[in-house]
Scaffold this motif. Structure first.
Motif, PDB file in Angstrom:
ATOM      1  N   HIS A   1      18.705  -8.822  17.945  1.00 11.06           N
ATOM      2  CA  HIS A   1      19.913  -8.627  18.743  1.00 11.06           C
ATOM      3  C   HIS A   1      21.100  -9.160  17.957  1.00 11.06           C
ATOM      4  O   HIS A   1      21.212 -10.360  17.728  1.00 11.06           O
ATOM      5  N   GLN A   2      21.974  -8.238  17.554  1.00  6.47           N
ATOM      6  CA  GLN A   2      23.132  -8.621  16.750  1.00  6.47           C
ATOM      7  C   GLN A   2      24.151  -9.357  17.604  1.00  6.47           C
ATOM      8  O   GLN A   2      24.438  -8.974  18.733  1.00  6.47           O
ATOM      9  N   ILE A   3      24.695 -10.423  17.037  1.00  2.53           N
ATOM     10  CA  ILE A   3      25.741 -11.194  17.697  1.00  2.53           C
ATOM     11  C   ILE A   3      27.028 -10.981  16.919  1.00  2.53           C
ATOM     12  O   ILE A   3      27.096 -11.283  15.726  1.00  2.53           O
ATOM     13  N   SER A   4      28.035 -10.452  17.583  1.00  2.00           N
ATOM     14  CA  SER A   4      29.308 -10.200  16.931  1.00  2.00           C
ATOM     15  C   SER A   4      29.977 -11.514  16.565  1.00  2.00           C
ATOM     16  O   SER A   4      29.991 -12.458  17.341  1.00  2.00           O
ATOM     17  N   MET A   5      30.532 -11.562  15.372  1.00  3.16           N
ATOM     18  CA  MET A   5      31.242 -12.768  14.944  1.00  3.16           C
ATOM     19  C   MET A   5      32.733 -12.658  15.228  1.00  3.16           C
ATOM     20  O   MET A   5      33.528 -13.474  14.786  1.00  3.16           O
ATOM     21  N   ASN A   6      33.130 -11.629  15.980  1.00  2.00           N
ATOM     22  CA  ASN A   6      34.524 -11.497  16.420  1.00  2.00           C
ATOM     23  C   ASN A   6      34.805 -12.506  17.529  1.00  2.00           C
ATOM     24  O   ASN A   6      33.914 -13.179  18.021  1.00  2.00           O
ATOM     25  N   TYR A   7      36.037 -12.567  17.930  1.00  2.00           N
ATOM     26  CA  TYR A   7      36.465 -13.364  19.083  1.00  2.00           C
ATOM     27  C   TYR A   7      36.222 -14.861  18.893  1.00  2.00           C
ATOM     28  O   TYR A   7      36.024 -15.589  19.847  1.00  2.00           O
ATOM     29  N   GLY A   8      36.200 -15.338  17.677  1.00  2.25           N
ATOM     30  CA  GLY A   8      36.067 -16.758  17.443  1.00  2.25           C
ATOM     31  C   GLY A   8      34.669 -17.312  17.600  1.00  2.25           C
ATOM     32  O   GLY A   8      34.492 -18.524  17.719  1.00  2.25           O
ATOM     33  N   ASN A   9      33.665 -16.447  17.597  1.00  2.24           N
ATOM     34  CA  ASN A   9      32.284 -16.930  17.688  1.00  2.24           C
ATOM     35  C   ASN A   9      31.953 -17.791  16.473  1.00  2.24           C
ATOM     36  O   ASN A   9      32.319 -17.451  15.353  1.00  2.24           O
ATOM     37  N   ASN A  10      31.224 -18.840  16.700  1.00  2.00           N
ATOM     38  CA  ASN A  10      30.752 -19.685  15.618  1.00  2.00           C
ATOM     39  C   ASN A  10      29.233 -19.748  15.732  1.00  2.00           C
ATOM     40  O   ASN A  10      28.702 -20.379  16.647  1.00  2.00           O
ATOM     41  N   VAL A  11      28.541 -19.086  14.830  1.00  2.00           N
ATOM     42  CA  VAL A  11      27.088 -18.992  14.910  1.00  2.00           C
ATOM     43  C   VAL A  11      26.436 -20.364  14.761  1.00  2.00           C
ATOM     44  O   VAL A  11      25.387 -20.615  15.351  1.00  2.00           O
ATOM     45  N   ASN A  12      27.050 -21.256  14.011  1.00  2.00           N
ATOM     46  CA  ASN A  12      26.480 -22.595  13.862  1.00  2.00           C
ATOM     47  C   ASN A  12      26.489 -23.353  15.192  1.00  2.00           C
ATOM     48  O   ASN A  12      25.517 -24.024  15.540  1.00  2.00           O
ATOM     49  N   GLU A  13      27.585 -23.247  15.938  1.00  2.46           N
ATOM     50  CA  GLU A  13      27.652 -23.894  17.252  1.00  2.46           C
ATOM     51  C   GLU A  13      26.669 -23.252  18.226  1.00  2.46           C
ATOM     52  O   GLU A  13      26.040 -23.947  19.031  1.00  2.46           O
ATOM     53  N   MET A  14      26.549 -21.921  18.165  1.00  2.06           N
ATOM     54  CA  MET A  14      25.584 -21.237  19.036  1.00  2.06           C
ATOM     55  C   MET A  14      24.168 -21.707  18.706  1.00  2.06           C
ATOM     56  O   MET A  14      23.362 -21.961  19.605  1.00  2.06           O
ATOM     57  N   PHE A  15      23.860 -21.804  17.412  1.00  2.00           N
ATOM     58  CA  PHE A  15      22.535 -22.257  17.004  1.00  2.00           C
ATOM     59  C   PHE A  15      22.254 -23.670  17.503  1.00  2.00           C
ATOM     60  O   PHE A  15      21.170 -23.958  18.018  1.00  2.00           O
ATOM     61  N   LYS A  16      23.217 -24.569  17.364  1.00  2.00           N
ATOM     62  CA  LYS A  16      23.026 -25.945  17.823  1.00  2.00           C
ATOM     63  C   LYS A  16      22.745 -25.983  19.326  1.00  2.00           C
ATOM     64  O   LYS A  16      21.876 -26.733  19.785  1.00  2.00           O
ATOM     65  N   ALA A  17      23.472 -25.179  20.093  1.00  2.00           N
ATOM     66  CA  ALA A  17      23.246 -25.133  21.535  1.00  2.00           C
ATOM     67  C   ALA A  17      21.858 -24.572  21.847  1.00  2.00           C
ATOM     68  O   ALA A  17      21.138 -25.108  22.696  1.00  2.00           O
ATOM     69  N   LEU A  18      21.464 -23.505  21.148  1.00  2.00           N
ATOM     70  CA  LEU A  18      20.141 -22.917  21.368  1.00  2.00           C
ATOM     71  C   LEU A  18      19.029 -23.878  20.969  1.00  2.00           C
ATOM     72  O   LEU A  18      18.026 -24.024  21.667  1.00  2.00           O
TER      73      LEU A  18
ATOM     74  N   PRO B   1      13.865 -26.481  20.568  1.00  2.00           N
ATOM     75  CA  PRO B   1      13.859 -27.028  19.203  1.00  2.00           C
ATOM     76  C   PRO B   1      13.077 -26.204  18.192  1.00  2.00           C
ATOM     77  O   PRO B   1      13.217 -26.416  16.988  1.00  2.00           O
ATOM     78  N   GLU B   2      12.290 -25.232  18.620  1.00  2.63           N
ATOM     79  CA  GLU B   2      11.513 -24.401  17.702  1.00  2.63           C
ATOM     80  C   GLU B   2      12.358 -23.330  17.020  1.00  2.63           C
ATOM     81  O   GLU B   2      11.938 -22.733  16.035  1.00  2.63           O
ATOM     82  N   ILE B   3      13.554 -23.070  17.532  1.00  5.03           N
ATOM     83  CA  ILE B   3      14.433 -22.050  16.949  1.00  5.03           C
ATOM     84  C   ILE B   3      14.958 -22.567  15.608  1.00  5.03           C
ATOM     85  O   ILE B   3      15.407 -23.692  15.493  1.00  5.03           O
ATOM     86  N   THR B   4      14.875 -21.696  14.575  1.00  2.56           N
ATOM     87  CA  THR B   4      15.362 -22.064  13.251  1.00  2.56           C
ATOM     88  C   THR B   4      16.541 -21.173  12.865  1.00  2.56           C
ATOM     89  O   THR B   4      16.783 -20.132  13.486  1.00  2.56           O
ATOM     90  N   PHE B   5      17.246 -21.579  11.820  1.00  2.86           N
ATOM     91  CA  PHE B   5      18.387 -20.803  11.328  1.00  2.86           C
ATOM     92  C   PHE B   5      18.534 -21.059   9.839  1.00  2.86           C
ATOM     93  O   PHE B   5      18.947 -22.127   9.414  1.00  2.86           O
ATOM     94  N   SER B   6      18.174 -20.077   9.032  1.00  2.00           N
ATOM     95  CA  SER B   6      18.322 -20.183   7.589  1.00  2.00           C
ATOM     96  C   SER B   6      19.704 -19.670   7.209  1.00  2.00           C
ATOM     97  O   SER B   6      20.153 -18.637   7.698  1.00  2.00           O
ATOM     98  N   LYS B   7      20.370 -20.374   6.345  1.00  2.00           N
ATOM     99  CA  LYS B   7      21.718 -19.985   5.915  1.00  2.00           C
ATOM    100  C   LYS B   7      21.690 -18.851   4.890  1.00  2.00           C
ATOM    101  O   LYS B   7      22.726 -18.279   4.576  1.00  2.00           O
ATOM    102  N   THR B   8      20.500 -18.522   4.361  1.00  2.00           N
ATOM    103  CA  THR B   8      20.404 -17.443   3.381  1.00  2.00           C
ATOM    104  C   THR B   8      20.458 -16.098   4.093  1.00  2.00           C
ATOM    105  O   THR B   8      20.119 -15.978   5.270  1.00  2.00           O
ATOM    106  N   ILE B   9      20.866 -15.083   3.358  1.00  2.00           N
ATOM    107  CA  ILE B   9      20.954 -13.729   3.910  1.00  2.00           C
ATOM    108  C   ILE B   9      19.650 -13.012   3.621  1.00  2.00           C
ATOM    109  O   ILE B   9      19.241 -12.874   2.476  1.00  2.00           O
ATOM    110  N   LYS B  10      19.015 -12.536   4.674  1.00  2.00           N
ATOM    111  CA  LYS B  10      17.734 -11.844   4.546  1.00  2.00           C
ATOM    112  C   LYS B  10      18.001 -10.374   4.207  1.00  2.00           C
ATOM    113  O   LYS B  10      18.727  -9.682   4.907  1.00  2.00           O
ATOM    114  N   THR B  11      17.406  -9.900   3.114  1.00  2.00           N
ATOM    115  CA  THR B  11      17.602  -8.511   2.695  1.00  2.00           C
ATOM    116  C   THR B  11      16.323  -7.696   2.803  1.00  2.00           C
ATOM    117  O   THR B  11      16.347  -6.485   2.615  1.00  2.00           O
ATOM    118  N   ASN B  12      15.226  -8.341   3.102  1.00  2.00           N
ATOM    119  CA  ASN B  12      13.945  -7.646   3.210  1.00  2.00           C
ATOM    120  C   ASN B  12      13.377  -7.917   4.599  1.00  2.00           C
ATOM    121  O   ASN B  12      12.899  -8.997   4.890  1.00  2.00           O
TER     122      ASN B  12
END
Length: 151
Positions: free
Chosen positions: A111-128, A133-144
């Motif tokens: 499910h794509q999350i738009s980064m428009n409207y001032g969204n901050n994915v890092n803050e969303m990740f911290k809240a999630l 606590p099992e949710i992870t977030f890699s800063k690398t861009i997945k191409t495969n």
């Protein structure tokens, strides 16, 4: 406004310089820029009269995103079903696509999350992650990755 500025510049060049603009070009430029101004003004007016609201919220049970006029970017999912947040980018003959950020579910839906409207994915990740606590977030861009399509 820019199109009207181009028309003013055309008249300024004709009036204050020795450069002569061909009559055909002059007519086409004035008509084209005038029409572009009218069309863009109408589009802006319509958006002002028909405002849309983007909404994204996280509760203890769900992540919900409501994107104006786009059902494909709007979703509601259980936080417990989120596996990770990730960045994705595809490669094709035309080059790299834009980076898409979203929630990867345990059933492999993305499910794509738009980064428009001032969204901050890092803050969303911290809240999630504070909820699950099992949710992870890699800063690398997945191409495969494999795209799963619902039928």
């Amino acid at each position: 406004m820019a199109a009207l500025g181009y028309i003013a510049a055309l008249y300024w060049v004709e009036y204050y310089t020795d450069f002569t603009v061909p009559e055909d070009f002059h007519t086409i430029a004035v008509i084209a820029f005038s029409l572009a101004s009218l069309i863009l003004f109408y589009i802006a007016w319509w958006h002002i009269k028909h405002p849309a609201t983007y909404e994204a919220y996280i509760t203890s049970k769900e992540l919900s995103v409501s994107y104006p006029e786009s059902l494909s970017w709007s979703f509601k999912v259980n936080v417990a079903d989120i596996k990770r947040i990730e960045h994705r980018q595809t490669h094709a003959s035309g080059g790299k696509s834009i980076v898409r950020t979203g929630a990867l579910m345990k059933n492999r839906d993305f499910h794509q999350i738009s980064m428009n409207y001032g969204n901050n994915v890092n803050e969303m990740f911290k809240a999630l992650q504070s909820i699950n606590p099992e949710i992870t977030f890699s800063k690398t861009i997945k191409t495969n990755f494999t795209c799963w399509v619902k039928k």
